[in-house]
Write an enzyme that holds these catalytic residues in place. Structure first.
Site, PDB file in Angstrom:
ATOM      1  N   GLU A 161      27.461  36.690  35.323  1.00 42.93           N
ATOM      2  CA  GLU A 161      28.881  36.010  35.587  1.00 42.93           C
ATOM      3  C   GLU A 161      29.173  35.795  35.541  1.00 42.93           C
ATOM      4  OE1 GLU A 161      30.081  38.840  38.777  1.00 42.93           O
ATOM      5  OE2 GLU A 161      28.251  39.987  38.749  1.00 42.93           O
ATOM      6  N   HIS A 229      30.547  33.291  43.246  1.00 44.34           N
ATOM      7  CA  HIS A 229      30.350  33.091  42.610  1.00 44.34           C
ATOM      8  C   HIS A 229      30.510  31.262  42.640  1.00 44.34           C
ATOM      9  CE1 HIS A 229      32.568  35.841  39.818  1.00 44.34           C
ATOM     10  NE2 HIS A 229      31.335  36.549  40.352  1.00 44.34           N
ATOM     11  N   CYS A 346      39.598  31.226  37.711  1.00 44.37           N
ATOM     12  CA  CYS A 346      38.961  32.130  37.788  1.00 44.37           C
ATOM     13  C   CYS A 346      39.554  33.116  36.180  1.00 44.37           C
ATOM     14  CB  CYS A 346      39.158  33.268  38.681  1.00 44.37           C
ATOM     15  SG  CYS A 346      38.002  33.295  40.262  1.00 44.37           S
TER      16      CYS A 346
HETATM   17  O1  SUG Z   1      34.704  39.179  40.463  1.00 46.69           O
HETATM   18  N1  SUG Z   1      37.298  40.755  41.830  1.00 46.69           N
HETATM   19  C1  SUG Z   1      36.764  39.313  41.395  1.00 46.69           C
HETATM   20  C2  SUG Z   1      37.766  37.844  41.180  1.00 46.69           C
HETATM   21  C3  SUG Z   1      36.683  37.691  40.413  1.00 46.69           C
HETATM   22  C4  SUG Z   1      36.596  35.713  40.802  1.00 46.69           C
HETATM   23  N2  SUG Z   1      36.409  35.054  39.449  1.00 46.69           N
HETATM   24  C5  SUG Z   1      35.371  34.109  39.212  1.00 46.69           C
HETATM   25  N3  SUG Z   1      35.437  33.653  40.917  1.00 46.69           N
HETATM   26  N4  SUG Z   1      35.707  33.259  38.743  1.00 46.69           N
HETATM   27  C6  SUG Z   1      34.971  39.746  41.882  1.00 46.69           C
HETATM   28  O2  SUG Z   1      35.041  39.911  42.613  1.00 46.69           O
HETATM   29  C7  SUG Z   1      38.182  42.873  42.738  1.00 46.69           C
HETATM   30  C8  SUG Z   1      39.192  43.511  42.608  1.00 46.69           C
HETATM   31  C9  SUG Z   1      39.454  44.923  43.343  1.00 46.69           C
HETATM   32  O3  SUG Z   1      38.968  44.746  44.396  1.00 46.69           O
HETATM   33  O4  SUG Z   1      39.948  45.445  42.606  1.00 46.69           O
HETATM   34  C10 SUG Z   1      37.225  41.628  42.187  1.00 46.69           C
HETATM   35  O5  SUG Z   1      37.284  42.233  40.761  1.00 46.69           O
END
Ligand code: SUG
Length: 417
Positions: A161, A229, A346
């Protein structure tokens, strides 16, 4: 001369709340809400403007082609006829969270003295598993200079990731650093999204010195509480590691290894007694940009939610007033992204490099942000209902919006990547 550049993902016109990420509590709770792509993208622009005003360097990554017709074709489907869950997975704007685009090892850390980037495979979540192809195309454009090596993804099934599970500590950006890879083994009811073998593979590919590379397990408790994460419970920059007490499976050993590798480290730990894991995750205190300002001062860029959470805000005020290592706190409003579990950290990928070696189309100043904001104002949908993603008018609007932006930025070769 090396500098840190934050590359923010521009929030794409298909931004919606489909609730696609189990273990990401904010996204799960937002499921079914009406989203506001235009407001979301403008929040992102305002964050970049605030970073520029602090004297930081700013870059961008671009929205991906959505719906992803190629991915659907590989599944033997087309968008109109696809099942609703595949439509949502093909339509997600999740590439906005640039911290998941790649893992970056700056030149001073690598065996060949070049800056290495490994695109993240994101295989754990179906809606994110088809980001890497376009991310890779963008990285190969932005970092085409021989100063960089851009790697393809680590093969499945080893989930990777990217920078969200990677931290770098160094006395200054251009000095050799300690790279810390945080992996998950178990997350209670939720998936551990970073596989240890993916972390080891990235470190090997980047030619990192084993004496300056640490592999650390994220605590099961943190993942189970919603820290999908590591960057939801820890962040590092310069000499500072800022982390929650329960971020790591064996923090005593990790801290001891860090101190041995970098005696000048400053570990700023927030105890669960002051801020519970639940409050840390709801407020995204640690999903902050920990940056070095031009005068050398460490500053923390937190989301509004951190100010709205009384014990979190109290902790921050006390830390700054008490002359703690973090000298300044800035607040940004990224509520639309936060609704999907994406905070200020993020939204950005940090790359330490010579800015002159980056394709200038991926760097921004105020004027370029003005041009991007004008396209967003004119083209991004105001509202999207995740229950109605199959609407052909919406699809046409989303596809057009991205095309107009790529034309405005002179990156038309990406339209059909
Ligand atoms: O991968 N949300 C992302 C958020 C990512 C955050 N990034 C970091 N922590 N670096 C995820 O969970 C939700 C999209 C949806 O449900 O349509 C989403 O993918």
């Amino acid at each position: 001369m090396l500098a840190e550049i934050n590359f923010d993902g521009i929030v794409g016109p298909s931004h919606n709340f489909a609730g696609l990420s189990p273990g990401n509590l904010a996204a799960t709770r937002s499921r079914g809400r009406i989203s506001n792509p235009r407001a979301a993208a403008l929040e992102g622009i305002a964050k970049m403007r605030a970073n520029l005003a602090l004297g930081l360097r700013q870059g961008i990554l671009l929205p991906h082609a959505r719906p992803d017709h190629r991915w659907l074709a590989d599944l033997g489907a087309d968008f109109a006829g696809a099942a609703p869950h595949l439509q949502a997975q093909a339509f997600s704007a999740s590439a906005m969270w640039a911290a998941n685009a790649a893992t970056v090892s700056p030149a001073p850390d690598t065996g060949d003295g070049r800056c290495h980037l490994s695109v993240a495979n994101l295989v754990t979540m179906p809606h994110r598993s088809h980001e890497w192809q376009e991310t890779l195309a963008q990285l190969r454009l932005a970092f085409a200079d021989p100063a960089f090596v851009v790697h393809g993804p680590v093969p499945a099934p080893f989930g990777d990731e990217g920078a969200a599970n990677h931290m770098r500590l160094a006395p200054s950006h251009d000095a050799p650093g300690i790279e810390v890879f945080v992996y998950g083994i178990s997350g209670g009811p939720y998936p551990a999204r970073q596989h240890p073998d993916a972390s080891y593979a990235v470190a090997r590919r980047h030619g990192l010195d084993p004496a300056r590379t640490l592999f650390v397990q994220q605590s099961e408790q943190a993942i189970a509480a919603g820290a999908f994460h590591n960057d939801v419970v820890a962040v590092a920059n310069g000499r500072i590691l800022f982390a929650h007490e329960y971020a790591f499976a064996d923090k005593d050993r990790f801290y001891a290894d860090l101190r041995a590798a970098m005696p000048e480290i400053e570990i700023v730990e927030v105890s669960a007694a002051k801020v519970s894991l639940a409050d840390a995750i709801a407020s995204y205190l640690f999903n902050a940009q920990l940056v070095t300002l031009p005068d050398g001062e460490p500053a923390l860029i937190v989301p509004e939610e951190a100010r709205d959470t009384p014990n979190v805000w109290r902790w921050l005020q006390a830390h700054v007033a008490g002359n703690g290592p973090i000298r300044r706190v800035e607040v940004v409003d990224v509520r639309q992204s936060m609704g999907n579990g994406g905070g200020p950290a993020c939204l950005r990928l940090r790359v330490v490099c010579d800015p002159a070696s980056v394709d200038p189309r991926f760097l921004v100043d105020e004027a370029r942000l003005d041009a991007i904001a004008a396209v967003i104002d004119a083209e991004w949908p105001e509202a999207v209902d995740s229950e109605a993603l199959g609407d052909p008018a919406l699809v046409g609007r989303v596809e057009r919006a991205r095309r107009v932006l790529l034309e405005a930025l002179g990156t038309v070769e990406l339209i059909d990547r």
